[in-house]
Write a protein that holds these residues in place. Structure first.
Motif, PDB file in Angstrom:
ATOM      1  N   SER A  27       0.803  -1.223   0.000  1.00 30.15           N
ATOM      2  CA  SER A  27       0.000   0.000   0.000  1.00 30.15           C
ATOM      3  C   SER A  27       0.837   1.274   0.000  1.00 30.15           C
ATOM      4  O   SER A  27       0.410   2.310  -0.530  1.00 30.15           O
ATOM      5  N   THR A  28       2.024   1.246   0.576  1.00 29.94           N
ATOM      6  CA  THR A  28       2.818   2.470   0.682  1.00 29.94           C
ATOM      7  C   THR A  28       3.460   2.879  -0.638  1.00 29.94           C
ATOM      8  O   THR A  28       3.723   4.061  -0.864  1.00 29.94           O
ATOM      9  N   THR A  29       3.700   1.918  -1.527  1.00 27.66           N
ATOM     10  CA  THR A  29       4.380   2.235  -2.789  1.00 27.66           C
ATOM     11  C   THR A  29       3.500   2.052  -4.014  1.00 27.66           C
ATOM     12  O   THR A  29       3.760   2.647  -5.055  1.00 27.66           O
ATOM     13  N   ALA A  30       2.451   1.243  -3.912  1.00 29.42           N
ATOM     14  CA  ALA A  30       1.710   0.824  -5.099  1.00 29.42           C
ATOM     15  C   ALA A  30       0.520   1.704  -5.438  1.00 29.42           C
ATOM     16  O   ALA A  30      -0.015   1.609  -6.542  1.00 29.42           O
ATOM     17  N   ILE A  31       0.102   2.567  -4.530  1.00 29.64           N
ATOM     18  CA  ILE A  31      -1.126   3.307  -4.750  1.00 29.64           C
ATOM     19  C   ILE A  31      -1.014   4.260  -5.931  1.00 29.64           C
ATOM     20  O   ILE A  31      -2.011   4.662  -6.534  1.00 29.64           O
ATOM     21  N   ARG A  32       0.225   4.655  -6.269  1.00 34.48           N
ATOM     22  CA  ARG A  32       0.386   5.600  -7.382  1.00 34.48           C
ATOM     23  C   ARG A  32       0.102   4.970  -8.744  1.00 34.48           C
ATOM     24  O   ARG A  32      -0.105   5.685  -9.731  1.00 34.48           O
ATOM     25  N   TYR A  33       0.093   3.664  -8.813  1.00 29.94           N
ATOM     26  CA  TYR A  33      -0.174   2.997 -10.087  1.00 29.94           C
ATOM     27  C   TYR A  33      -1.679   2.798 -10.251  1.00 29.94           C
ATOM     28  O   TYR A  33      -2.352   2.286  -9.352  1.00 29.94           O
ATOM     29  N   GLN A  34      -2.209   3.198 -11.396  1.00 25.19           N
ATOM     30  CA  GLN A  34      -3.638   3.182 -11.613  1.00 25.19           C
ATOM     31  C   GLN A  34      -3.997   2.515 -12.945  1.00 25.19           C
ATOM     32  O   GLN A  34      -3.195   2.533 -13.890  1.00 25.19           O
ATOM     33  N   PRO A  35      -5.208   1.932 -13.027  1.00 23.50           N
ATOM     34  CA  PRO A  35      -5.685   1.403 -14.312  1.00 23.50           C
ATOM     35  C   PRO A  35      -6.119   2.565 -15.202  1.00 23.50           C
ATOM     36  O   PRO A  35      -7.152   3.189 -14.962  1.00 23.50           O
ATOM     37  N   LEU A  36      -5.354   2.844 -16.226  1.00 26.56           N
ATOM     38  CA  LEU A  36      -5.550   4.070 -17.019  1.00 26.56           C
ATOM     39  C   LEU A  36      -6.344   3.846 -18.298  1.00 26.56           C
ATOM     40  O   LEU A  36      -6.994   4.765 -18.785  1.00 26.56           O
ATOM     41  N   LEU A  37      -6.274   2.658 -18.856  1.00 23.44           N
ATOM     42  CA  LEU A  37      -6.933   2.408 -20.136  1.00 23.44           C
ATOM     43  C   LEU A  37      -7.374   0.952 -20.202  1.00 23.44           C
ATOM     44  O   LEU A  37      -6.557   0.045 -20.024  1.00 23.44           O
ATOM     45  N   ALA A  38      -8.664   0.737 -20.443  1.00 26.37           N
ATOM     46  CA  ALA A  38      -9.176  -0.633 -20.586  1.00 26.37           C
ATOM     47  C   ALA A  38      -8.681  -1.222 -21.903  1.00 26.37           C
ATOM     48  O   ALA A  38      -8.855  -0.629 -22.969  1.00 26.37           O
ATOM     49  N   ILE A  39      -8.063  -2.386 -21.823  1.00 24.32           N
ATOM     50  CA  ILE A  39      -7.518  -3.058 -23.001  1.00 24.32           C
ATOM     51  C   ILE A  39      -8.417  -4.209 -23.459  1.00 24.32           C
ATOM     52  O   ILE A  39      -8.701  -4.364 -24.645  1.00 24.32           O
ATOM     53  N   HIS A  40      -8.889  -4.988 -22.490  1.00 22.19           N
ATOM     54  CA  HIS A  40      -9.673  -6.182 -22.855  1.00 22.19           C
ATOM     55  C   HIS A  40     -10.486  -6.646 -21.660  1.00 22.19           C
ATOM     56  O   HIS A  40     -10.029  -6.562 -20.511  1.00 22.19           O
ATOM     57  N   LYS A  41     -11.687  -7.144 -21.926  1.00 19.10           N
ATOM     58  CA  LYS A  41     -12.514  -7.746 -20.890  1.00 19.10           C
ATOM     59  C   LYS A  41     -13.162  -8.996 -21.466  1.00 19.10           C
ATOM     60  O   LYS A  41     -13.773  -8.948 -22.528  1.00 19.10           O
ATOM     61  N   GLY A  42     -13.027 -10.112 -20.750  1.00 23.18           N
ATOM     62  CA  GLY A  42     -13.628 -11.342 -21.249  1.00 23.18           C
ATOM     63  C   GLY A  42     -13.477 -12.490 -20.271  1.00 23.18           C
ATOM     64  O   GLY A  42     -12.638 -12.444 -19.364  1.00 23.18           O
ATOM     65  N   PRO A  43     -14.275 -13.537 -20.431  1.00 28.10           N
ATOM     66  CA  PRO A  43     -14.226 -14.685 -19.527  1.00 28.10           C
ATOM     67  C   PRO A  43     -12.999 -15.554 -19.765  1.00 28.10           C
ATOM     68  O   PRO A  43     -12.524 -15.691 -20.895  1.00 28.10           O
ATOM     69  N   VAL A  44     -12.488 -16.125 -18.675  1.00 26.10           N
ATOM     70  CA  VAL A  44     -11.404 -17.101 -18.770  1.00 26.10           C
ATOM     71  C   VAL A  44     -11.823 -18.369 -18.024  1.00 26.10           C
ATOM     72  O   VAL A  44     -12.594 -18.320 -17.068  1.00 26.10           O
ATOM     73  N   TYR A  45     -11.300 -19.499 -18.467  1.00 24.85           N
ATOM     74  CA  TYR A  45     -11.762 -20.816 -18.047  1.00 24.85           C
ATOM     75  C   TYR A  45     -10.641 -21.651 -17.428  1.00 24.85           C
ATOM     76  O   TYR A  45      -9.459 -21.358 -17.591  1.00 24.85           O
ATOM     77  N   PHE A  46     -11.072 -22.746 -16.787  1.00 27.99           N
ATOM     78  CA  PHE A  46     -10.174 -23.862 -16.555  1.00 27.99           C
ATOM     79  C   PHE A  46     -10.162 -24.692 -17.832  1.00 27.99           C
ATOM     80  O   PHE A  46     -11.213 -25.115 -18.328  1.00 27.99           O
TER      81      PHE A  46
END
Length: 270
Positions: A200-219
């Motif tokens: 939490s102390t170092t990672a909060i500055r990184y943000q999701p800036l642009l959606a690239i892909h959304k989809g289901p994944v399986y076993f």
């Protein structure tokens, strides 16, 4: 030796051999990435994580045992072809892969974003910009990963191709970003949120800036090593556990903010 005692010993040995054969037949070998939290988590005391718990519960429903085989993604795919693995997770469906795999699930909706420190890179509002307008110098992504048709088309174009840094396992992506070795990564938001909760102390500055892909994944279950009957049993077990809420309860245990973990309705591709 009395005949009755001899016959008992022979029967005991025969039954033991049958039991051992059955036990071996019910071992399902799952390829696990080095560290891919919250889906696959490696700790000193062993492996855990959402994907592991889901597949263990599924296997238990049909009286099978999961054997975890540490293997990076690309090596797991080779082991599947060689008949040395039975399951991989986070597999995107395609007709080509269906020749090799039975797809059970999906177990997760993958949401891939361009992740970076917004103060350290130029503004990006579309995937197309990465191919012809914006140069981020170094963007880490998992080798062999599929992030949708649009990205697959663009990643072959020189403008984006020269920026991509292909790595063999998920553990390295966020580490490279945090060390300043790359300027952005392509990452599932559930992985980002889990990583931020741990750092939490170092990672909060990184943000999701642009959606690239959304989809289901399986076993993905190996059709070479598992019979049609076993695959049908596994799929029926998944449908049952999904319907009675047991799978959702496992997912809830790993949920972070943004509701990043989603258990989709069953849509098997056997």
């Amino acid at each position: 030796m009395p005949t009755a005692a001899f016959n008992f010993i022979v029967l005991f040995l025969a039954l033991s051999a049958i039991w051992q054969q059955h036990a071996v037949a019910c071992q399902l070998r799952l390829g696990v990435e080095t560290h891919f939290p919250p889906h696959i988590i490696q700790k000193e005391q062993g492996w855990t994580g959402l994907s592991i718990e889901l597949v263990q519960r599924l296997a238990r429903e049909i009286d099978c045992q999961v054997v975890l085989v540490g293997s990076p993604w690309l090596r797991s795919m080779r082991l599947i072809e060689q008949g040395e693995l039975d399951i991989v997770s986070h597999l995107t469906f395609s007709p080509e892969r269906q020749q090799i795999f039975a797809f059970i699930g999906p177990h997760h909706v993958e949401q891939i974003y361009l992740v970076a420190d917004p103060t350290a890179i130029p503004s990006v509002t579309s995937i197309e910009q990465l191919a012809d307008e914006v140069d981020l110098t170094a963007i880490a992504m998992l080798e062999g990963a599929y992030y949708g048709e649009d990205f697959a088309r663009l990643q072959t174009q020189p403008g984006l191709k020269r920026q991509l840094v292909y790595i063999s396992n998920n553990l390295d992506k966020m580490a490279l970003l945090n060390a300043g070795r790359v300027n952005a990564v392509l990452e599932d938001i559930s992985v980002l949120r889990y990583w931020q909760s741990e750092h939490s102390t170092t990672a909060i500055r990184y943000q999701p800036l642009l959606a690239i892909h959304k989809g289901p994944v399986y076993f993905g279950f190996n059709k070479k090593t598992l019979s049609d009957k076993q695959l049908q049993q596994l799929n029926s077990a998944w449908l049952k556990l999904h319907s009675n809420g047991e799978l959702a309860a496992i997912v809830a245990h790993y949920q972070q903010r943004d509701n990043a973990l989603q258990l989709p309705p069953p849509q098997p591709q056997l």
